[in-house]
Design a protein around this motif. Structure first.
Motif, PDB file in Angstrom:
ATOM      1  N   GLU A  89      44.824  43.359  45.702  1.00  0.00           N
ATOM      2  CA  GLU A  89      45.753  42.583  44.878  1.00  0.00           C
ATOM      3  C   GLU A  89      46.811  41.907  45.742  1.00  0.00           C
TER       4      GLU A  89
ATOM      5  N   TRP B 246      48.100  35.422  39.750  1.00  0.00           N
ATOM      6  CA  TRP B 246      49.353  35.282  40.497  1.00  0.00           C
ATOM      7  C   TRP B 246      49.956  33.892  40.338  1.00  0.00           C
TER       8      TRP B 246
ATOM      9  N   LEU C 210      47.706  37.990  46.350  1.00  0.00           N
ATOM     10  CA  LEU C 210      49.081  37.506  46.194  1.00  0.00           C
ATOM     11  C   LEU C 210      49.446  36.618  47.382  1.00  0.00           C
TER      12      LEU C 210
ATOM     13  N   TYR D 118      42.375  37.589  40.205  1.00  0.00           N
ATOM     14  CA  TYR D 118      43.676  37.792  40.847  1.00  0.00           C
ATOM     15  C   TYR D 118      44.357  36.489  41.274  1.00  0.00           C
TER      16      TYR D 118
END
Length: 221
Positions: free
Chosen positions: A168, A145, A172, A141
């Motif tokens: 998630e 990003w 971020l 992840y």
């Protein structure tokens, strides 16, 4: 309807259009000097329903394949090269004598390649990504990003991304904390339902988004 558009480095252009309802028909009156230049791509939540052959072919023809390889290597540093052949996309890995099909490299990498190819193939485009977490391991992840933000900046893409994963969203936030310049690029919306108001969209800028996560407010609806 009054609306305007502005591209990076250009003046804002204003337009006026209308929709006239008549007895027998509906007549659209579009501003004569407006030309639709917006392009878009949709990335399905199920990797098997996405086809990246056309955008990759376009990238290769434009001799920008090195840009796609750089993005792929951010996601998986072991990839050394790729080739688009009639029977699929092949990847060359460190330590392997033969190239392997991208489909055999896992859904996560396949989905990332689909997103990256769509962004590179269409500059100044809208990219719609449904349930971005599907098929991608949580450990990827942060890399995901950061790569998306940088590619969006470089190609002037606007991303609309849906997710049901609180994990998630936390990654971020972490990616933006690592790169503060990303803060102004972020807008988060959640859909809430109440008995009095029904469905309503709530908007979060970076600060309110960060506060909501730290206070463990519901952000996934």
């Amino acid at each position: 309807m009054n609306f305007s558009e502005k591209y990076a480095g250009q003046e804002r252009n204003a337009y006026q259009s209308s929709m006239v309802y008549e007895v027998s028909a509906i007549r659209n009156e579009v501003a004569p000097d407006y030309f639709e230049e917006i392009s878009a791509a949709f990335i399905h939540s199920e990797s098997s329903r996405n086809d990246y052959s056309e955008p990759i072919s376009k990238i290769v023809k434009e001799q920008r394949d090195f840009e796609l390889l750089e993005l792929i290597q951010q996601f998986d540093p072991n990839v050394e090269s790729f080739k688009l052949l009639p029977d699929g996309l092949y990847l060359s890995y460190k330590g392997l004598d033969k190239m392997i099909l991208a489909n055999a490299a896992g859904d996560g990498l396949k989905k990332f390649i689909t997103i990256a190819a769509a962004m590179l193939a269409q500059q100044n485009a809208i990219i719609l990504i449904d349930e971005i977490e599907n098929g991608i391991h949580y450990s990827a992840y942060p890399t995901l990003w950061k790569a998306l933000f940088k590619a969006a900046q470089k190609n002037s893409n606007q991303l609309f991304i849906t997710t049901h994963s609180l994990e998630e969203l936390k990654y971020l936030q972490q990616a933006i904390d690592d790169e503060p310049t990303f803060q102004e690029m972020l807008s988060v919306f959640t859909i809430n339902k109440s008995s009095k108001r029904g469905l309503e969209a709530l908007h979060y800028g970076y600060e309110s988004f960060s506060d909501a996560l730290e206070n463990e407010n519901e952000m996934r609806n």
